[in-house]
Design a protein around this motif. Sequence first.
Motif, PDB file in Angstrom:
ATOM      1  N   TYR A  95       0.851  -1.183   0.000  1.00  0.00           N
ATOM      2  CA  TYR A  95       0.000   0.000   0.000  1.00  0.00           C
ATOM      3  C   TYR A  95       0.894   1.242   0.000  1.00  0.00           C
ATOM      4  O   TYR A  95       1.677   1.443   0.927  1.00  0.00           O
ATOM      5  CB  TYR A  95      -0.879   0.038   1.245  1.00  0.00           C
ATOM      6  N   PRO A  96       0.765   2.099  -1.030  1.00  0.00           N
ATOM      7  CA  PRO A  96       1.647   3.262  -1.079  1.00  0.00           C
ATOM      8  C   PRO A  96       1.410   4.261   0.046  1.00  0.00           C
ATOM      9  O   PRO A  96       2.273   5.095   0.318  1.00  0.00           O
ATOM     10  CB  PRO A  96       1.325   3.889  -2.450  1.00  0.00           C
ATOM     11  N   TRP A  97       0.264   4.169   0.721  1.00  0.00           N
ATOM     12  CA  TRP A  97       0.006   5.147   1.774  1.00  0.00           C
ATOM     13  C   TRP A  97       0.489   4.661   3.129  1.00  0.00           C
ATOM     14  O   TRP A  97       0.281   5.330   4.132  1.00  0.00           O
ATOM     15  CB  TRP A  97      -1.488   5.503   1.836  1.00  0.00           C
ATOM     16  N   ARG A  98       1.099   3.486   3.183  1.00  0.00           N
ATOM     17  CA  ARG A  98       1.666   3.022   4.446  1.00  0.00           C
ATOM     18  C   ARG A  98       3.164   2.879   4.309  1.00  0.00           C
ATOM     19  O   ARG A  98       3.672   2.547   3.243  1.00  0.00           O
ATOM     20  CB  ARG A  98       1.102   1.636   4.789  1.00  0.00           C
ATOM     21  N   THR A  99       3.883   3.080   5.431  1.00  0.00           N
ATOM     22  CA  THR A  99       5.322   2.811   5.412  1.00  0.00           C
ATOM     23  C   THR A  99       5.534   1.312   5.265  1.00  0.00           C
ATOM     24  O   THR A  99       4.593   0.527   5.335  1.00  0.00           O
ATOM     25  CB  THR A  99       5.968   3.245   6.725  1.00  0.00           C
ATOM     26  N   ILE A 100       6.807   0.923   5.083  1.00  0.00           N
ATOM     27  CA  ILE A 100       7.116  -0.509   4.981  1.00  0.00           C
ATOM     28  C   ILE A 100       6.656  -1.227   6.245  1.00  0.00           C
ATOM     29  O   ILE A 100       6.014  -2.286   6.196  1.00  0.00           O
ATOM     30  CB  ILE A 100       8.621  -0.708   4.761  1.00  0.00           C
ATOM     31  N   ALA A 101       6.994  -0.658   7.401  1.00  0.00           N
ATOM     32  CA  ALA A 101       6.562  -1.279   8.657  1.00  0.00           C
ATOM     33  C   ALA A 101       5.044  -1.348   8.716  1.00  0.00           C
ATOM     34  O   ALA A 101       4.465  -2.357   9.132  1.00  0.00           O
ATOM     35  CB  ALA A 101       7.110  -0.486   9.845  1.00  0.00           C
ATOM     36  N   GLY A 102       4.387  -0.261   8.277  1.00  0.00           N
ATOM     37  CA  GLY A 102       2.933  -0.247   8.265  1.00  0.00           C
ATOM     38  C   GLY A 102       2.373  -1.344   7.385  1.00  0.00           C
ATOM     39  O   GLY A 102       1.375  -1.976   7.722  1.00  0.00           O
ATOM     40  N   ASN A 103       3.022  -1.574   6.235  1.00  0.00           N
ATOM     41  CA  ASN A 103       2.570  -2.621   5.338  1.00  0.00           C
ATOM     42  C   ASN A 103       2.731  -3.995   5.954  1.00  0.00           C
ATOM     43  O   ASN A 103       1.854  -4.843   5.841  1.00  0.00           O
ATOM     44  CB  ASN A 103       3.355  -2.549   4.017  1.00  0.00           C
ATOM     45  N   VAL A 104       3.863  -4.222   6.630  1.00  0.00           N
ATOM     46  CA  VAL A 104       4.073  -5.532   7.242  1.00  0.00           C
ATOM     47  C   VAL A 104       3.061  -5.742   8.365  1.00  0.00           C
ATOM     48  O   VAL A 104       2.634  -6.855   8.640  1.00  0.00           O
ATOM     49  CB  VAL A 104       5.520  -5.655   7.760  1.00  0.00           C
ATOM     50  N   LYS A 105       2.669  -4.643   9.000  1.00  0.00           N
ATOM     51  CA  LYS A 105       1.696  -4.755  10.106  1.00  0.00           C
ATOM     52  C   LYS A 105       0.295  -5.070   9.615  1.00  0.00           C
ATOM     53  O   LYS A 105      -0.560  -5.467  10.415  1.00  0.00           O
ATOM     54  CB  LYS A 105       1.623  -3.424  10.850  1.00  0.00           C
ATOM     55  N   LEU A 106       0.021  -4.860   8.343  1.00  0.00           N
ATOM     56  CA  LEU A 106      -1.366  -4.967   7.845  1.00  0.00           C
ATOM     57  C   LEU A 106      -2.053  -6.255   8.263  1.00  0.00           C
ATOM     58  O   LEU A 106      -3.123  -6.223   8.876  1.00  0.00           O
ATOM     59  CB  LEU A 106      -1.384  -4.788   6.324  1.00  0.00           C
ATOM     60  N   PRO A 107      -1.472  -7.453   7.966  1.00  0.00           N
ATOM     61  CA  PRO A 107      -2.177  -8.664   8.370  1.00  0.00           C
ATOM     62  C   PRO A 107      -2.291  -8.786   9.883  1.00  0.00           C
ATOM     63  O   PRO A 107      -3.279  -9.319  10.394  1.00  0.00           O
ATOM     64  CB  PRO A 107      -1.317  -9.788   7.785  1.00  0.00           C
ATOM     65  N   LEU A 108      -1.297  -8.280  10.605  1.00  0.00           N
ATOM     66  CA  LEU A 108      -1.330  -8.384  12.063  1.00  0.00           C
ATOM     67  C   LEU A 108      -2.480  -7.572  12.638  1.00  0.00           C
ATOM     68  O   LEU A 108      -3.160  -7.995  13.573  1.00  0.00           O
ATOM     69  CB  LEU A 108       0.007  -7.901  12.652  1.00  0.00           C
ATOM     70  N   GLU A 109      -2.715  -6.384  12.060  1.00  0.00           N
ATOM     71  CA  GLU A 109      -3.840  -5.573  12.524  1.00  0.00           C
ATOM     72  C   GLU A 109      -5.141  -6.304  12.275  1.00  0.00           C
ATOM     73  O   GLU A 109      -6.028  -6.353  13.136  1.00  0.00           O
ATOM     74  CB  GLU A 109      -3.869  -4.233  11.785  1.00  0.00           C
ATOM     75  N   ILE A 110      -5.259  -6.881  11.056  1.00  0.00           N
ATOM     76  CA  ILE A 110      -6.511  -7.544  10.704  1.00  0.00           C
ATOM     77  C   ILE A 110      -6.755  -8.746  11.595  1.00  0.00           C
ATOM     78  O   ILE A 110      -7.886  -9.036  11.987  1.00  0.00           O
ATOM     79  CB  ILE A 110      -6.477  -7.965   9.226  1.00  0.00           C
ATOM     80  N   MET A 111      -5.656  -9.465  11.917  1.00  0.00           N
ATOM     81  CA  MET A 111      -5.845 -10.685  12.698  1.00  0.00           C
ATOM     82  C   MET A 111      -5.888 -10.429  14.184  1.00  0.00           C
ATOM     83  O   MET A 111      -6.021 -11.365  14.967  1.00  0.00           O
ATOM     84  CB  MET A 111      -4.725 -11.671  12.360  1.00  0.00           C
ATOM     85  N   GLY A 112      -5.752  -9.180  14.596  1.00  0.00           N
ATOM     86  CA  GLY A 112      -5.993  -8.858  16.008  1.00  0.00           C
ATOM     87  C   GLY A 112      -4.827  -9.068  16.940  1.00  0.00           C
ATOM     88  O   GLY A 112      -5.043  -9.274  18.136  1.00  0.00           O
ATOM     89  N   TYR A 113      -3.607  -9.003  16.451  1.00  0.00           N
ATOM     90  CA  TYR A 113      -2.472  -9.083  17.374  1.00  0.00           C
ATOM     91  C   TYR A 113      -2.375  -7.790  18.167  1.00  0.00           C
ATOM     92  O   TYR A 113      -2.752  -6.727  17.697  1.00  0.00           O
ATOM     93  CB  TYR A 113      -1.168  -9.283  16.593  1.00  0.00           C
ATOM     94  N   SER A 114      -1.798  -7.874  19.392  1.00  0.00           N
ATOM     95  CA  SER A 114      -1.678  -6.666  20.216  1.00  0.00           C
ATOM     96  C   SER A 114      -0.614  -5.762  19.632  1.00  0.00           C
ATOM     97  O   SER A 114       0.252  -6.177  18.876  1.00  0.00           O
ATOM     98  CB  SER A 114      -1.298  -7.045  21.646  1.00  0.00           C
ATOM     99  N   ARG A 115      -0.658  -4.488  20.027  1.00  0.00           N
ATOM    100  CA  ARG A 115       0.302  -3.511  19.515  1.00  0.00           C
ATOM    101  C   ARG A 115       1.743  -3.946  19.760  1.00  0.00           C
ATOM    102  O   ARG A 115       2.596  -3.860  18.892  1.00  0.00           O
ATOM    103  CB  ARG A 115       0.094  -2.156  20.196  1.00  0.00           C
ATOM    104  N   ALA A 116       2.004  -4.401  20.971  1.00  0.00           N
ATOM    105  CA  ALA A 116       3.376  -4.793  21.324  1.00  0.00           C
ATOM    106  C   ALA A 116       3.815  -5.979  20.470  1.00  0.00           C
ATOM    107  O   ALA A 116       4.934  -6.020  19.950  1.00  0.00           O
ATOM    108  CB  ALA A 116       3.426  -5.157  22.804  1.00  0.00           C
ATOM    109  N   GLU A 117       2.917  -6.938  20.336  1.00  0.00           N
ATOM    110  CA  GLU A 117       3.180  -8.128  19.527  1.00  0.00           C
ATOM    111  C   GLU A 117       3.482  -7.714  18.084  1.00  0.00           C
ATOM    112  O   GLU A 117       4.420  -8.200  17.460  1.00  0.00           O
ATOM    113  CB  GLU A 117       1.933  -9.008  19.606  1.00  0.00           C
TER     114      GLU A 117
END
Lengths: 262, 297, 324
Positions: A95-117
Amino acid sequence: MAGDSTAVIEAHGVGLTFETADGPVHALKDVNLSIGKGDFVSFIGPSGCGKTTLLRAIAALEHPTEGTLTVNGMTPDEARRARAYGYVFQAAGLYPWRTIAGNVKLPLEIMGYSRAEQQARVEKVLSLVELDGFGRKFPWQLSGGMQQRASIARALAFDADILLMDEPFGALDEIVRDRLNEELLKLWAATGKTIGFVTHSIPEAVYLSTRIVVMSPRPGRITDVIDSPLPRERPLEIRDTPEFIAIAHRVREGLRAGHLDD
Amino acid sequence: MRNAIPVLGVVAAIMVVWYLAAVWMNAQWTRDQAARAGVEVSFADIVADTLAQDRPRLPAPHQVLLELHALTWTEEVHSRRGIVQSGSLSNRSLVHHGLVTLSATFLGFAFGAGFGILLAIGIVHDRATDMSVMPWAIASQTIPIVAIAPMIIVVLNSIGISGLVPKAIIAAYLSFFPVVVGMVKGLRSPDAMQMDLLRTYSASSFQALWKLRMPASMPYLFASLKVGIAASLVGTIVAELPLGGAGLGTRLLAGSYYGQTIQIWATLLVAAILAATMVGVIGAVQRMTLTRMGMAQ
Amino acid sequence: MSAAPRPHWARPVGVGLAALAALAAVAALVSPGMRGTLAAILTDPRSAALAAIWVGIWLANAWLAARPPPSALVRALVTLLFGATLLLLWELAVRLYSVPAVLLPAPSAIAARFAASLDILWIDFVQTILKGALSGYLIGCSAAFLTAVLIDRSPFLQRGLLPVGNFIAALPIVGIAPILVMWFGFDWQSKAAVVVVMVFFPMLVNSVEGLKATEPMQRDLMATYSAGYWQTLVKLRIPAAMPFVFNGLKIATTLALIGAIVAEFFGSPTRGMGFRISTEVGRLGLDMVWAEIAVAALAGSAFYGLVAFIEKRVTFWHPSQRGR
């Protein structure tokens, strides 16, 4: 071929027919295959042989019209809902509107991992693909090869046992491709995942896999399954050895046999 | 015509909502009249009355259609002012006013689109034009030309230009901007590879314009012509407001002054039909042209 | 593209003059009144002076534009130079041809009237732009976006609503103004209502288009994560829709302004820009009319600029924002 207790993906008589305006297209016909845990399986064949369709069927992005297909003992849809696999497409698709880290986080956000995780996993996985320090960059600031590595990192971030990759290195140049091949093997050794890998390139298929599935088109079917005798630890130089060349030759013969029906 | 059923479904739903709204909005007047006459009204009476008032707050669809029929067919065919009996269009009919508005719209659209295309060609080929004019073209749209239409018409009348032309000028002003923006995008749409190919042929920029840029801009051109002609119609109607005389705009104003709601709606319906027809015609031309050029989607 | 020996401005100037001549010829053919006026202007020696000034400044602009690199400063300079030229020619034309002030006031007279009437202009600005245009804009655009999201799940509604919406967007909505004045009364609410109707459909069409603008691959990726409908909507489709949404928002700014002002022609309390313009036209106070127009142009440009600024921040990632 019969029910192996460590089989992760099993296909029995799988067929897939598309109804198009020009008549039915037999993308897959009578596919029988068993992929064990920890295997690295390459699917190779010319355009239209069904290799991508088969990968997508395993990922529940397509649905077979005949036969049975199970993933981890479940139907592909159930496996998808259980988040059993990571998928890497031909294009990085970040996604061009997210940083690389933001992009890697995408599935984690959807699957409900905690912020720290999320934070911990992102760091771990970026360093696995050697992109430490690039987390805050945007995709367009990275080269094609780096974007593809980020896409792989994204697929590794969550705990899926299976990794499905559809010609992920197809758009990259030879040198970058070699490097990424080596890195992929290291990743595979480190994580022990089961990998399904679609490619056009014979050397790539032989270099990476423990099994090579040769397919041919019209209708899409498997013409040969080669179990590779090469050791799991492979430096790039192995590509010049006689054993490697022999396997590559067998793959080529399999592809040519498929073409004879033209 | 895959879209036919959903469109009809939506239109039918709108009709239902319209009828309900008409009953609801006109009911107050009905109740007031009934109270004044000291009469009790039942719900059925309210419904019947609200859909047949002379000056409703919201006319029902059938009222609008009947008024439209009266002001066009009946007026021209059966009235002694109409074309059948007197040989010329009645000046009370919406056919006459519609034609007056249409003529100014077409003239203004021709000016606006023509000027817009020429300006777009200039912008694409000359950097000075691009840098000077484009920002002002954008800014020009923030000047509510429709708001100063009366003034422009007064000024033009005083130097001897009256009638059709001032309306056309305002219509042109409104239609030229969408055409400029669309054509600039279209003329710039061929990718670098195509332009390089022409350079290998040593093509002049006029040849590049004629053989590559213009054909490539056809889809964009038609899209902006559709917007432009609708804008041209709006411009003409607004230009007609201050002047009186003939035209749909004056009918709108007259209806609003004399409280003839149904006439306002009927006039708007005519304007809508004109707009839809013109856009439809351009759409048909678009399909035929693009198909012949192999660019149809 | 070929290195011609003649100066680089020769062709555009030549083409421009030819185009103007063509348009003038058509205009002259169409109306005898125009013919007379054009003839008078063209044969007047004062016109030559004005033409010379125009050409001179155009050449300066062309020279500026040709120098690489076209930095932001040079671009601004060229734009302003062009605008200043128009103002200069206007002022000179009014003075040289002794144009009466009731026809076309000089820019200097307008500026004077502007400075002298700041309080009236402010009241009108608040009434028309802040109360009428801005509230209608916010209500109309958010309603349109929400509608787009709501009908997103129903292809049936989309296929039915979009053609109808395109039809309504092409209508002369300003004609609805008298009806809305009848329903909502004279004050700013009816003007806001006109603006809502004017911006709703263009914004709806753009929002629906935007929500469709995701590649199948992106949607497949979301499927592999077993992401729900709302997760996909919020994380993928809405950010991807932003370029289209802002296209609609920019178009809506001009529509909002026009709608609010024209709606006031059909009935208004004794304040508001439309009201002021129509009454001052009647009193032949054209310098006030132009002062109001200046306010409208400034407000409109500022509004558009604000939306464009927000667009740049929100859609920073889109190729069109990253410098083409």
